[in-house]
Design a protein around this motif. Sequence first.
Motif, PDB file in Angstrom:
ATOM      1  N   PRO A   1       0.831  -1.219   0.000  1.00  0.00           N
ATOM      2  CA  PRO A   1       0.000   0.000   0.000  1.00  0.00           C
ATOM      3  C   PRO A   1       0.860   1.263   0.000  1.00  0.00           C
ATOM      4  N   SER A   2       0.367   2.312  -0.606  1.00  0.00           N
ATOM      5  CA  SER A   2       1.137   3.553  -0.745  1.00  0.00           C
ATOM      6  C   SER A   2       1.446   4.213   0.590  1.00  0.00           C
ATOM      7  N   CYS A   3       0.736   3.817   1.647  1.00  0.00           N
ATOM      8  CA  CYS A   3       0.979   4.427   2.961  1.00  0.00           C
ATOM      9  C   CYS A   3       2.266   3.926   3.610  1.00  0.00           C
ATOM     10  N   TYR A   4       2.906   2.909   2.987  1.00  0.00           N
ATOM     11  CA  TYR A   4       4.138   2.361   3.542  1.00  0.00           C
ATOM     12  C   TYR A   4       5.358   2.778   2.721  1.00  0.00           C
TER      13      TYR A   4
ATOM     14  N   GLY B   1      17.312  -7.592   3.628  1.00  0.00           N
ATOM     15  CA  GLY B   1      16.415  -7.001   4.608  1.00  0.00           C
ATOM     16  C   GLY B   1      15.412  -6.043   3.993  1.00  0.00           C
ATOM     17  N   VAL B   2      14.149  -6.229   4.337  1.00  0.00           N
ATOM     18  CA  VAL B   2      13.089  -5.310   3.916  1.00  0.00           C
ATOM     19  C   VAL B   2      12.200  -5.038   5.116  1.00  0.00           C
ATOM     20  N   ILE B   3      11.932  -3.774   5.374  1.00  0.00           N
ATOM     21  CA  ILE B   3      11.017  -3.420   6.444  1.00  0.00           C
ATOM     22  C   ILE B   3      10.081  -2.326   5.952  1.00  0.00           C
ATOM     23  N   LEU B   4       8.807  -2.438   6.317  1.00  0.00           N
ATOM     24  CA  LEU B   4       7.795  -1.480   5.893  1.00  0.00           C
ATOM     25  C   LEU B   4       7.492  -0.524   7.040  1.00  0.00           C
ATOM     26  N   VAL B   5       7.619   0.768   6.755  1.00  0.00           N
ATOM     27  CA  VAL B   5       7.385   1.793   7.778  1.00  0.00           C
ATOM     28  C   VAL B   5       6.366   2.785   7.235  1.00  0.00           C
ATOM     29  N   LEU B   6       5.427   3.177   8.068  1.00  0.00           N
ATOM     30  CA  LEU B   6       4.398   4.112   7.638  1.00  0.00           C
ATOM     31  C   LEU B   6       5.022   5.431   7.191  1.00  0.00           C
ATOM     32  N   ASN B   7       4.537   5.925   6.026  1.00  0.00           N
ATOM     33  CA  ASN B   7       5.021   7.190   5.485  1.00  0.00           C
ATOM     34  C   ASN B   7       4.633   8.363   6.377  1.00  0.00           C
ATOM     35  N   GLU B   8       5.413   9.439   6.233  1.00  0.00           N
ATOM     36  CA  GLU B   8       5.085  10.722   6.862  1.00  0.00           C
ATOM     37  C   GLU B   8       4.839  10.581   8.359  1.00  0.00           C
ATOM     38  N   THR B   9       5.688   9.817   9.008  1.00  0.00           N
ATOM     39  CA  THR B   9       5.606   9.650  10.458  1.00  0.00           C
ATOM     40  C   THR B   9       6.959   9.951  11.079  1.00  0.00           C
ATOM     41  N   SER B  10       6.952  10.312  12.336  1.00  0.00           N
ATOM     42  CA  SER B  10       8.212  10.537  13.038  1.00  0.00           C
ATOM     43  C   SER B  10       8.999   9.239  13.156  1.00  0.00           C
ATOM     44  N   GLN B  11       8.263   8.117  13.176  1.00  0.00           N
ATOM     45  CA  GLN B  11       8.918   6.825  13.270  1.00  0.00           C
ATOM     46  C   GLN B  11       9.795   6.550  12.050  1.00  0.00           C
ATOM     47  N   LEU B  12       9.323   6.933  10.876  1.00  0.00           N
ATOM     48  CA  LEU B  12      10.105   6.727   9.649  1.00  0.00           C
ATOM     49  C   LEU B  12      11.432   7.454   9.742  1.00  0.00           C
TER      50      LEU B  12
END
Length: 497
Positions: free
Chosen positions: A74-77, A108-119
């Motif tokens: 999904p585009s959110c990742y 290694g591949v990891i999916l992180v939510l876009n536009e977040t401080s976590q990214l």
Amino acid sequence: MSKTTFKPIACGATLPVNNIHAVSVSIPTLREVIDYEEGLNGIHDKIKSGYPRFMLHPYLKLMAQYLKTKYNVPSCYEVVLLSSKKAVKLVSDTYFIHNPFKIDEPFGVILVLNETSQLQKVLSFIQHVGCNLSSRFAQKYLYEHGVIDRLHQEELLDTNIAKTTLLNILGKAYKQPVENIALAPSGMNAVYGVLKGLKSIQNANSRNILVQFGWLYLDTMNVVKHYFKRNRVFYDIHNKKALEKYLKSYGKQVSAIVTEVPTNPLVQTVDIKWLKNLCDAYNIPLVIDSTLATPYNVDLKPYADIFIESLTKFACGNADVLMGAIILNENSRFSCMQSEFFKHCDEPYIQDIQRISYEIRGYEARMKKINHNTKLLVEYLEKQPYVKTIYHTHQEKCKANYQAIQRDDSAFGGLISVVFHKPFDEVYDQLNFAKGPSLGTEFTLLMPYVYLAHYDMIQSKEGQAVLKAFDMDINLLRISVGCEDIEEIKKEFDKLL
């Protein structure tokens, strides 16, 4: 070497030029440096690649796009690529991120939510611990999956002898057995491996303070802060009393002292014999980043417990491989604890090993030429009216400290830093040497160090005060001296007269 005429290199061009695996990038004017730091004037349309830990490689961007389509992400990742599945676990455990569905790939591949401080935290963490996926691995993957239609042509050492050759050369240079050497996919990953090893050891003996002695490289300081909540920084390596006083109170709680020989970018050398005696008095291991000195210039075997070297620099010489090394001193009590340090590092990609094994064969000869050129360039610059201050291994303040460990009189080092009487933009813009991040190249490479490494400090009065207190002039130019004809190098600087 044939005569060299230095010519302008366009902004955004790879350094070395036309090398997709280059770890540096041309930023030829000070205005473009500032635009790069502030994201102005469409600068990132010009600069598509850079130092791989700071800027995502074009091939990794292509891979991320390909994987998004392949797995219907999904585009959110955001698809974040790492050097291994072990690195994924490290990031996952640190930030409690787990892929929402299975991705089956040999890396290694990891999916992180876009536009977040976590990214941003994840990306910064990867930058600091140096677990980036290799551009050569990405190239092979993209080629095999039909995304790109050609491979970059370069000279490589045979797979069967590459790693052995690399380890043997390092072992001979450091005078250490090869089993005491571990490779890592970047110099920062080697730093991370050492600090993680120290932390696991100190948990057993209640030593939980890490001391940083000297102004260390930016990301080394960041990793220290991340893994040792109790850390103490002594920027001034000449203030011996401050460290002695501190250790009288906290010496039994110190896990290690970390320093660079010499420091970057002021090229200052600590009194290493004094520091080693102090470490021994409190049973503290001494960790030395020897990247700038190189094992061919200084002999630190009597002093270091653990060496760290960024092989990306002088060992490579061509700025086209990210790699690091941990070297455990056979004379140290840590020499039997390889697994505690080596297990935290990732194994570099084989083609990167093949490339650097090819290049490291010229390491010793390269340093001889660079040493020769650096000494003559310092002698030249010291006579120039436009030079205000020049920092080098033989600067008066710490000349004796360096000479006490240098292998011979020719071991001058390959780095100098200069502050000018002239306006900095005038100096920087006028010189036609390669200009960008990194060092240790066979071609002369200039870097506006504070602008690229500590731009955030320039932006505040507090940051500027810290820089000023430790002689970090904002307009300091770091010069990594190359192997070109020294008369041509001096001729280029004649433009400033």
